[in-house]
Design an enzyme around this catalytic site. Structure first.
Site, mmCIF file in Angstrom:
data_model
loop_
_atom_site.group_PDB
_atom_site.id
_atom_site.type_symbol
_atom_site.label_atom_id
_atom_site.label_comp_id
_atom_site.label_asym_id
_atom_site.label_seq_id
_atom_site.Cartn_x
_atom_site.Cartn_y
_atom_site.Cartn_z
ATOM 1 N N HIS A 164 -4.685 0.140 12.356
ATOM 2 C CA HIS A 164 -4.287 -0.529 11.118
ATOM 3 C C HIS A 164 -5.247 -1.696 10.881
ATOM 4 C CE1 HIS A 164 -1.607 -1.834 7.975
ATOM 5 N NE2 HIS A 164 -1.263 -2.953 8.566
ATOM 6 N N ASN A 186 -0.372 -8.910 5.574
ATOM 7 C CA ASN A 186 -0.259 -7.466 5.678
ATOM 8 C C ASN A 186 -0.178 -6.876 4.268
ATOM 9 O OD1 ASN A 186 -0.051 -4.958 6.819
ATOM 10 N ND2 ASN A 186 1.772 -5.402 8.030
ATOM 11 N N GLN A 217 0.808 -1.224 0.000
ATOM 12 C CA GLN A 217 0.000 0.000 0.000
ATOM 13 C C GLN A 217 0.842 1.274 0.000
ATOM 14 O OE1 GLN A 217 -1.456 -0.861 4.283
ATOM 15 N NE2 GLN A 217 -1.394 1.371 4.224
ATOM 16 N N CYS A 224 -4.745 0.770 4.195
ATOM 17 C CA CYS A 224 -4.784 -0.583 4.759
ATOM 18 C C CYS A 224 -6.193 -1.163 4.801
ATOM 19 C CB CYS A 224 -4.204 -0.586 6.164
ATOM 20 S SG CYS A 224 -5.144 0.432 7.323
#
Ligand SMILES: *[C@@H]1O[C@H](CO)[C@@H](O)[C@H](O)[C@H]1NC(C)=O
Ligand SMILES: *[C@@H]1O[C@H](CO)[C@@H](O)[C@H](O)[C@H]1NC(C)=O
Ligand SMILES: *[C@@H]1O[C@H](CO)[C@@H](O)[C@H](O)[C@H]1NC(C)=O
Length: 619
Positions: free
Chosen positions: A551, A573, A381, A390
């Site tokens: 997050h 992630n 990202q 995110c």
């Protein structure tokens, strides 16, 4: 309506033919290329039909691409060379997680014997990747610019990372890939042997205006065109009603042709497809996890600061004063949205009311369920610039995984949904943070296009959710360094939409496990601490009295570590493959895990729209 469609079709036809005739994206120079062939391939018996997207129920193809966005770029040669190498890495790794998407951008900027977005030659791309290491797209994302129109080669073009309020930089280390052997080939039989035994190949073709307008079926050019102006990748062959054909991967997005592919008659050198092909084998750099270690010289290379290409979105509102003001109001990329229309849609029995906790296995991981990897690509990202998306990444990637599960991994190519379009439509938030529920709600109401509709530029656009911000295409020529090329772009409306039928929130380890097991990966909030930022591998844990969610990540499974008697979550992630365990993390279950079990969301994928009953509500 009919008339408009026809007019648009005529316009596109015209636009395409101009682009083809003016500037071929495939330019072959007279320069001799020294190929490297250690051992000649022996002929074997071939099956009648063979396509790499379904070999005994396994799909070995990597992501579909659109070379023409965010502005036109004649990168067909780089696309053909990198997609065939990515597919062959997937074949060599028996389609096990993770898919590796080799970066065409590195070739556009760094292969100096080619002409970047003004054209090149797939064989020359293979030669570059034989003589140099190359990276994946989480290091070097597609910018549709090359060394002839503003984006020169530099250490940062090959691998980049960005933090908020800091200059972007070259990461300390990152994974590398390269070509082992490579060569030329031609002729129907040699091509079939090479494809069947080793994987997709790259070939030059004469892309005629009729091919640009192709919508499906077995294409046959009747004009006798012999002008090779385009490079593609041939991924298989077959026959239908006695007509033999090639199966070809193009790089014009998934709304073109048959999900981005086309079939063309085989055995007659139609469109010159059997006359000028190239193959390459990947060197095994993944078994040992070969990494480039960045030197101080590379970090301080003055070329890293030089990017002369004009952005297609010049007024970058992430640098506006309103952004900076907003920045001070939140902790990170997770911002709860309070003005959602529906919040939840539940039409079915919840997984945790159906799945008995005692029936769940000790280890479960969607990256390997009965030998199949259902995880869609790993994303970054933070490039080309920092963006707090995110929330859009975690939700679109877990939803993409669920579409792969729904299709038993036999989608034409792995599903990759479009986080930039989510940001463009503020479907839950922006680069300043957001809420995954907004993404699921958008998918429920409107459907999300795939990643070939808009390129991730990691920016808030100043215009919001126009048709072009949802799905677009552009024609040539490639703009000069100081031009944005947007006058040659238009909105695409016939793109495939990925919907959801249900979406809901939940928390707690038992519900998370049941939901993951029954339906697929989920998105959850987490407190991303400094320690988590510097995570390198292993089972992470951190005790924090009052974790604050800042997050969003995706949870795709869990496991049990015998040695330490620890249960853990398997987390995806969106910080690139150079972070953690190839972009993923394992984190302790039940405690000391930064609130990962407190705020989760999921949605049920659907190929059709379910929100009709809410139509009046939407307006
Ligand atoms: C092959 O035949 C079937 C049945 O007649 C037809 O539906 C299909 O379109 C044909 N395919 C081609 C490529 O002509
Ligand atoms: C590729 O990277 C590896 C690992 O950093 C290094 O040993 C090797 O020299 C590099 N190869 C080329 C051609 O740069
Ligand atoms: C994996 O195999 C088990 C046992 O054969 C089966 O019950 C299960 O449905 C399979 N899972 C998937 C996702 O195919």
């Amino acid at each position: 309506m009919r008339k408009i469609t026809l007019a648009v079709a005529l316009f596109l036809g015209l636009a395409y033919s101009e682009a083809v005739i003016d500037k071929p994206c495939r330019i072959k120079h007279d320069r001799p290329i020294k190929t490297v062939e250690k051992k000649r391939l022996q002929s074997v018996n071939l099956p009648e039909t063979f396509v790499w997207n379904n070999v005994n129920g396994v799909n070995y193809l990597t992501n579909m691409k659109n070379q023409h966005i965010p502005q036109y770029c004649g990168s067909c040669w780089a696309q053909a060379a990198t997609s065939s190498l990515s597919d062959r890495i997937k074949i060599a790794r028996k389609a096990q997680w993770p898919d590796v998407n080799i970066s065409p951008q590195v070739l556009l900027s760094c292969s100096s014997s080619d002409e970047g977005c003004n054209g090149g030659y797939a064989l020359s791309g293979y030669e570059y990747m034989h003589n140099n290491n190359i990276t994946d797209e989480t290091c070097s994302d597609y910018r549709a610019r090359g060394h002839t129109n503003g984006l020169d080669c530099s250490p940062i073009v090959q691998c980049k990372d960005c933090h908020p309020h800091e200059k972007c930089f070259v990461p300390d280390e990152y994974y590398v890939y390269r070509v082992d052997e490579f060569g030329e080939l031609k002729g129907e039989d040699a091509m079939m042997q090479e494809i069947y035994q080793r994987g997709p190949i790259a070939c030059g073709i004469a892309a005629t205006p009729e091919l640009h307008n192709y919508q499906g079926g077995i294409f046959e050019d009747k004009t006798g065109s012999t002008d090779i102006n385009h490079d593609i990748s041939v991924v298989g062959y077959g026959a239908e009603n006695g007509t033999k054909y090639w199966v070809v991967r193009n790089s014009w997005g998934s709304s073109w042709g048959e999900n981005g592919f086309f079939r063309v008659v085989r055995g007659t050198n139609n469109i010159m497809i059997e006359s000028d092909c190239a193959w390459a084998t990947p060197a095994d750099t993944w078994t040992s996890g070969e990494k480039h270690i960045t030197s101080q010289e590379e970090k301080n290379d003055p070329r890293n600061n030089k990017d002369n290409s004009v952005s297609p979105y010049p007024q970058d509102s992430t640098t506006s004063s309103s952004f900076l003001k907003e920045q001070t109001h939140h902790l990170g990329c997770s911002v709860k949205k309070t003005d959602l229309l529906l919040g939840e849609v539940k039409n079915r029995i919840m997984a945790w009311d159906e799945v008995k906790h005692s029936d769940l296995p000790a280890n479960f991981d969607w990256r390997n369920v009965n030998g199949t990897n259902y995880a869609s690509w790993t994303f970054n990202q933070h490039i080309p610039v920092y963006c707090g998306s995110c929330w859009a990444q975690a939700s679109t990637s877990s939803l993409a995984d669920r579409f792969n599960i729904l299709m038993k991994d036999l989608n034409p190519t792995p599903i990759a949904l479009n986080p930039q379009m989510i940001v463009n439509c503020r479907a839950g938030g922006s680069c300043n943070g957001g809420d995954p529920v907004g993404v699921y709600e958008y998918a429920y109401l409107h459907g999300i296009p795939d990643s070939t509709c808009v390129v991730y530029v990691a920016k808030n656009l100043d215009h919001k959710c126009t048709d072009m911000d949802i799905c677009k295409d552009c024609k040539g020529p490639a703009p000069d360094a100081d031009k944005d090329g947007q006058e040659n772009c238009w909105a695409v409306t016939n793109y495939k939409r990925y919907y959801v039928s249900d979406y809901y929130s939940f928390s707690g380890a038992e519900k998370m496990k049941a939901e993951i097991y029954k339906n697929g990966p989920i998105s959850c909030g987490i407190d991303a601490t400094d320690k988590m930022h510097s995570y390198l591998g292993g089972i992470f844990s951190e005790a924090k009295s009052f974790p604050e969610i800042n997050h969003i990540i995706s949870v795709a499974g869990w496991g049990y570590d015998e040695a330490t008697k620890t249960e853990y979550w398997i987390v995806r992630n969106s910080w690139g493959t150079y972070w953690g365990e190839k972009g993923w993390m394992r984190i302790k279950m039940h405690s000391d895990n930064l609130a990962i079990e407190t705020d989760c969301n999921a949605a049920i994928p659907s190929y059709t729209k379910h929100s009709a009953s809410h139509q009046s509500f939407i307006q």
